[in-house]
Design an enzyme around this catalytic site. Structure first.
Site, PDB file in Angstrom:
ATOM      1  N   HIS A 154      30.828  40.205  50.593  1.00 38.22           N
ATOM      2  CA  HIS A 154      32.053  40.573  49.894  1.00 38.22           C
ATOM      3  C   HIS A 154      31.666  41.666  48.887  1.00 38.22           C
ATOM      4  O   HIS A 154      30.638  41.554  48.214  1.00 38.22           O
ATOM      5  CB  HIS A 154      32.564  39.318  49.174  1.00 38.22           C
ATOM      6  CG  HIS A 154      33.834  39.506  48.440  1.00 38.22           C
ATOM      7  ND1 HIS A 154      33.973  39.170  47.123  1.00 38.22           N
ATOM      8  CD2 HIS A 154      35.032  39.970  48.847  1.00 38.22           C
ATOM      9  CE1 HIS A 154      35.213  39.419  46.738  1.00 38.22           C
ATOM     10  NE2 HIS A 154      35.879  39.910  47.767  1.00 38.22           N
ATOM     11  N   ASP A 160      29.609  36.430  48.535  1.00 37.69           N
ATOM     12  CA  ASP A 160      29.670  37.336  47.387  1.00 37.69           C
ATOM     13  C   ASP A 160      28.429  37.034  46.555  1.00 37.69           C
ATOM     14  O   ASP A 160      28.235  35.896  46.109  1.00 37.69           O
ATOM     15  CB  ASP A 160      30.935  37.078  46.561  1.00 37.69           C
ATOM     16  CG  ASP A 160      31.091  38.088  45.437  1.00 37.69           C
ATOM     17  OD1 ASP A 160      32.143  38.737  45.363  1.00 37.69           O
ATOM     18  OD2 ASP A 160      30.143  38.227  44.614  1.00 37.69           O
ATOM     19  N   GLU A 219      31.144  46.577  52.353  1.00 35.49           N
ATOM     20  CA  GLU A 219      32.525  46.662  51.845  1.00 35.49           C
ATOM     21  C   GLU A 219      32.582  47.443  50.541  1.00 35.49           C
ATOM     22  O   GLU A 219      31.740  47.267  49.662  1.00 35.49           O
ATOM     23  CB  GLU A 219      33.084  45.248  51.590  1.00 35.49           C
ATOM     24  CG  GLU A 219      34.468  45.298  50.939  1.00 35.49           C
ATOM     25  CD  GLU A 219      35.114  43.946  50.669  1.00 35.49           C
ATOM     26  OE1 GLU A 219      34.403  42.920  50.654  1.00 35.49           O
ATOM     27  OE2 GLU A 219      36.341  43.926  50.470  1.00 35.49           O
ATOM     28  N   ARG A 235      49.659  37.273  42.283  1.00 32.17           N
ATOM     29  CA  ARG A 235      48.568  36.298  42.205  1.00 32.17           C
ATOM     30  C   ARG A 235      48.249  35.960  40.748  1.00 32.17           C
ATOM     31  O   ARG A 235      47.805  34.871  40.433  1.00 32.17           O
ATOM     32  CB  ARG A 235      47.325  36.842  42.925  1.00 32.17           C
ATOM     33  CG  ARG A 235      47.522  36.925  44.421  1.00 32.17           C
ATOM     34  CD  ARG A 235      46.206  36.986  45.145  1.00 32.17           C
ATOM     35  NE  ARG A 235      45.629  38.312  45.180  1.00 32.17           N
ATOM     36  CZ  ARG A 235      44.592  38.643  45.939  1.00 32.17           C
ATOM     37  NH1 ARG A 235      43.999  37.742  46.693  1.00 32.17           N
ATOM     38  NH2 ARG A 235      44.122  39.872  45.958  1.00 32.17           N
ATOM     39  N   GLU A 255      33.379  34.396  51.413  1.00 27.93           N
ATOM     40  CA  GLU A 255      33.303  34.868  50.027  1.00 27.93           C
ATOM     41  C   GLU A 255      33.507  33.755  49.008  1.00 27.93           C
ATOM     42  O   GLU A 255      33.070  33.893  47.863  1.00 27.93           O
ATOM     43  CB  GLU A 255      34.281  36.025  49.789  1.00 27.93           C
ATOM     44  CG  GLU A 255      35.727  35.633  49.821  1.00 27.93           C
ATOM     45  CD  GLU A 255      36.666  36.826  49.759  1.00 27.93           C
ATOM     46  OE1 GLU A 255      36.665  37.628  50.708  1.00 27.93           O
ATOM     47  OE2 GLU A 255      37.388  36.966  48.768  1.00 27.93           O
ATOM     48  N   ASP A 307      42.648  40.673  55.793  1.00 28.40           N
ATOM     49  CA  ASP A 307      42.052  39.654  54.924  1.00 28.40           C
ATOM     50  C   ASP A 307      43.140  38.637  54.573  1.00 28.40           C
ATOM     51  O   ASP A 307      44.171  38.995  53.999  1.00 28.40           O
ATOM     52  CB  ASP A 307      41.531  40.333  53.655  1.00 28.40           C
ATOM     53  CG  ASP A 307      40.728  39.388  52.789  1.00 28.40           C
ATOM     54  OD1 ASP A 307      41.050  38.177  52.764  1.00 28.40           O
ATOM     55  OD2 ASP A 307      39.786  39.841  52.133  1.00 28.40           O
ATOM     56  N   HIS A 314      40.162  40.871  39.797  1.00 30.06           N
ATOM     57  CA  HIS A 314      41.573  40.513  39.916  1.00 30.06           C
ATOM     58  C   HIS A 314      42.290  40.582  38.562  1.00 30.06           C
ATOM     59  O   HIS A 314      43.498  40.399  38.497  1.00 30.06           O
ATOM     60  CB  HIS A 314      41.726  39.097  40.495  1.00 30.06           C
ATOM     61  CG  HIS A 314      41.447  39.025  41.965  1.00 30.06           C
ATOM     62  ND1 HIS A 314      40.494  38.211  42.518  1.00 30.06           N
ATOM     63  CD2 HIS A 314      42.002  39.676  43.011  1.00 30.06           C
ATOM     64  CE1 HIS A 314      40.470  38.356  43.831  1.00 30.06           C
ATOM     65  NE2 HIS A 314      41.381  39.250  44.159  1.00 30.06           N
ATOM     66  N   GLU A 341      39.973  37.853  58.497  1.00 34.80           N
ATOM     67  CA  GLU A 341      39.045  37.322  57.487  1.00 34.80           C
ATOM     68  C   GLU A 341      39.645  36.163  56.712  1.00 34.80           C
ATOM     69  O   GLU A 341      40.815  36.192  56.327  1.00 34.80           O
ATOM     70  CB  GLU A 341      38.709  38.473  56.524  1.00 34.80           C
ATOM     71  CG  GLU A 341      37.872  38.070  55.324  1.00 34.80           C
ATOM     72  CD  GLU A 341      37.357  39.288  54.575  1.00 34.80           C
ATOM     73  OE1 GLU A 341      37.063  40.323  55.221  1.00 34.80           O
ATOM     74  OE2 GLU A 341      37.255  39.220  53.338  1.00 34.80           O
TER      75      GLU A 341
HETATM   76  C1  LIG Z   1      42.221  41.669  49.114  1.00 36.75           C
HETATM   77  C2  LIG Z   1      41.808  40.253  49.018  1.00 36.75           C
HETATM   78  O1  LIG Z   1      42.936  39.432  48.926  1.00 36.75           O
HETATM   79  C3  LIG Z   1      40.901  39.984  47.837  1.00 36.75           C
HETATM   80  O2  LIG Z   1      41.521  40.372  46.636  1.00 36.75           O
HETATM   81  C4  LIG Z   1      39.585  40.693  47.997  1.00 36.75           C
HETATM   82  C5  LIG Z   1      38.839  40.165  49.166  1.00 36.75           C
HETATM   83  O3  LIG Z   1      38.977  39.031  49.571  1.00 36.75           O
HETATM   84  C6  LIG Z   1      37.918  41.046  49.876  1.00 36.75           C
HETATM   85  O4  LIG Z   1      37.665  42.146  49.417  1.00 36.75           O
HETATM   86  O5  LIG Z   1      37.401  40.624  50.910  1.00 36.75           O
HETATM   87 MG   LIG Z   2      38.064  38.754  51.573  1.00 40.95          MG
END
Ligand SMILES: C[C@H](O)[C@H](O)CC(=O)C(=O)O
Ligand SMILES: [Mg+2]
Length: 400
Positions: free
Chosen positions: A325, A298, A345, A55, A276, A222, A29, A248
């Site tokens: 994740h 994750d 992913e 963010r 995650e 998401d 991020h 999600e």
């Molecule tokens: C896109 C989502 O807000 C975050 O940055 C990544 C994520 O939660 C995901 O890949 O799952």
């Molecule tokens: Mg996510």
């Protein structure tokens, strides 16, 4: 058989609030300006107008990247990266080092158990301490792989499939489809504070991509902890005609009753997923018991590879999927050994999602990216996690 001992552990950081520039890498991020990942993504802070557009404005990138290196007494080095930055460095150099140095390189479970138990009084079940433990654990697996000259997935028992197939998370499912991914997951941009108009805007986006990508391409949303049960239920039903595969992380991590309720209220066939921002096996047990469909730890945040393997077994025993994740090589080596991870992913880190930039760029060297949405297991056939560290700009703030 005699194996080397761990001589020393070192912790570095890059990026984050105390650095002079964004550094991406383990904190994906921490990107530059005009990146899709920072562009009006709904969050628990979106209800405050001044934090709605970006963010980074509320501090999603303050931690930065943590890098942990473990060196064996034969000179071999294992390393890993995650989100955690300078705070993680303190925990490694001033606390966790005592459980690592002097141990045999194969003492991974013992070190993991001691790190978990020794930090229990301040760790909680997710967050920077869990990220830090994860990073040490991954560095230990990397070292063990290098010492034994084996890829981590072989140390875990070997592959159960020949290739990994990926969906892509980003702002452009249509581009992901052209690149060969099996699906596209978008971040929602509107939340409960936007009311029914927010739902209409989300549905319009989904309708557009359903039209563009055709009937069978997977589309997912998401929600990054930004909703409540009522909004999530309404959104789920409004999206159902467009065959959204899953919703999600609609709710904050610890709202277990909410997840159970959402799962009951969601349309038949639409999956509910989360995980995650959870750490520890215990937290995943409670999450699994809500009845959601996919657990998404994750590996850099949940307690490491050692915890991820336990979570996968827990999910398997309950007939649930575990789809981590996106965390690149750190999850590739794990999931290729899991029977309950049929897909993976890939998180798009190119600013407009038009190119395939590796997730942890620029910190990892030789980090593989999917080709036609796939990675063959032979790509993972290098010792450890098979990547090298770009040391440019790394700082070591503490020593022991
Ligand atoms: C896109 C989502 O807000 C975050 O940055 C990544 C994520 O939660 C995901 O890949 O799952
Ligand atoms: Mg996510």
């Amino acid at each position: 058989m005699s194996l080397p001992k761990i001589k020393t552990v070192r912790a570095y950081f890059a990026g984050g609030a105390t650095a002079d520039k964004a550094a991406a890498g383990g904190d994906y991020h921490d990107q530059g300006a005009n990146h899709w990942i920072d562009d009006h993504v709904a969050t628990p802070m979106s209800k405050y107008k001044q934090y709605e557009q970006s963010r980074q404005s509320f501090g999603i990138n303050v931690l930065g990247t943590l890098i942990v290196e473990v060196e064996a007494d034969n000179g071999q080095i294992g390393f890993a990266i995650t989100t955690g930055g300078e705070m993680g460095c303190f925990i490694v150099e001033k606390h966790l080092n005592r459980f690592i140095e002097g141990r045999c390189v194969s003492d991974i479970k013992l070190i993991h158990d001691q790190m978990m138990n020794a930090t229990m009084y301040y760790a909680g079940s997710g967050g920077v301490v869990m990220n830090t433990i994860s990073c040490v654990d991954l560095a230990l697996w990397d070292l063990f792989g290098k010492v034994t000259d084996l890829p981590v997935y072989k140390l875990l028992g070997g592959a159960v499939r020949d290739e990994l197939q990926f969906y892509a998370t980003g702002a452009r499912p249509d581009l992901a489809q052209k690149m060969g991914f099996i699906g596209g997951k978008m971040a929602v941009q509107w939340g409960p504070h936007d009311g029914d108009e927010g739902i209409r805007k989300e549905v319009a986006r989904i309708a557009h991509y359903r039209e563009t990508c055709g009937a069978d391409f997977w589309l997912m949303l998401d929600c990054w902890m930004s909703q409540d049960v009522n909004f999530a239920t309404k959104l789920a039903h409004a999206c159902a005609p467009y065959n959204v595969k899953w919703l999600e992380e609609c709710l904050p991590p610890q709202q277990f009753e909410g997840y159970a309720q959402l799962k009951k209220q969601a349309p038949q066939g639409m999956l509910i997923t989360s995980g995650e921002h959870h750490g520890t096996l215990q937290s995943f047990r409670t999450l699994a018991e809500t009845g959601i469909d996919i657990l998404q730890p994750d590996v850099g945040w949940c307690g490491g590879l050692t915890t991820l393997v336990e979570v996968a077994a827990l999910a398997k025993s309950r007939g649930q999927l575990v789809v981590p994740h996106g965390s690149s090589v750190y999850s590739h080596h794990a999931v290729i050994t899991f029977t309950n991870t049929p897909f993976s992913e890939f998180l798009m880190t190119s600013p407009d999602c038009s190119t395939l930039r590796p997730q942890f760029d620029p910190l990892l060297i030789n980090e593989p990216v999917p080709v036609n949405g796939r990675i063959h297991k032979s790509v993972l056939d290098k010792p450890g996690f098979g990547v090298e560290l770009n040391r440019e700009g790394l700082k070591r703030p503490y020593h022991h």
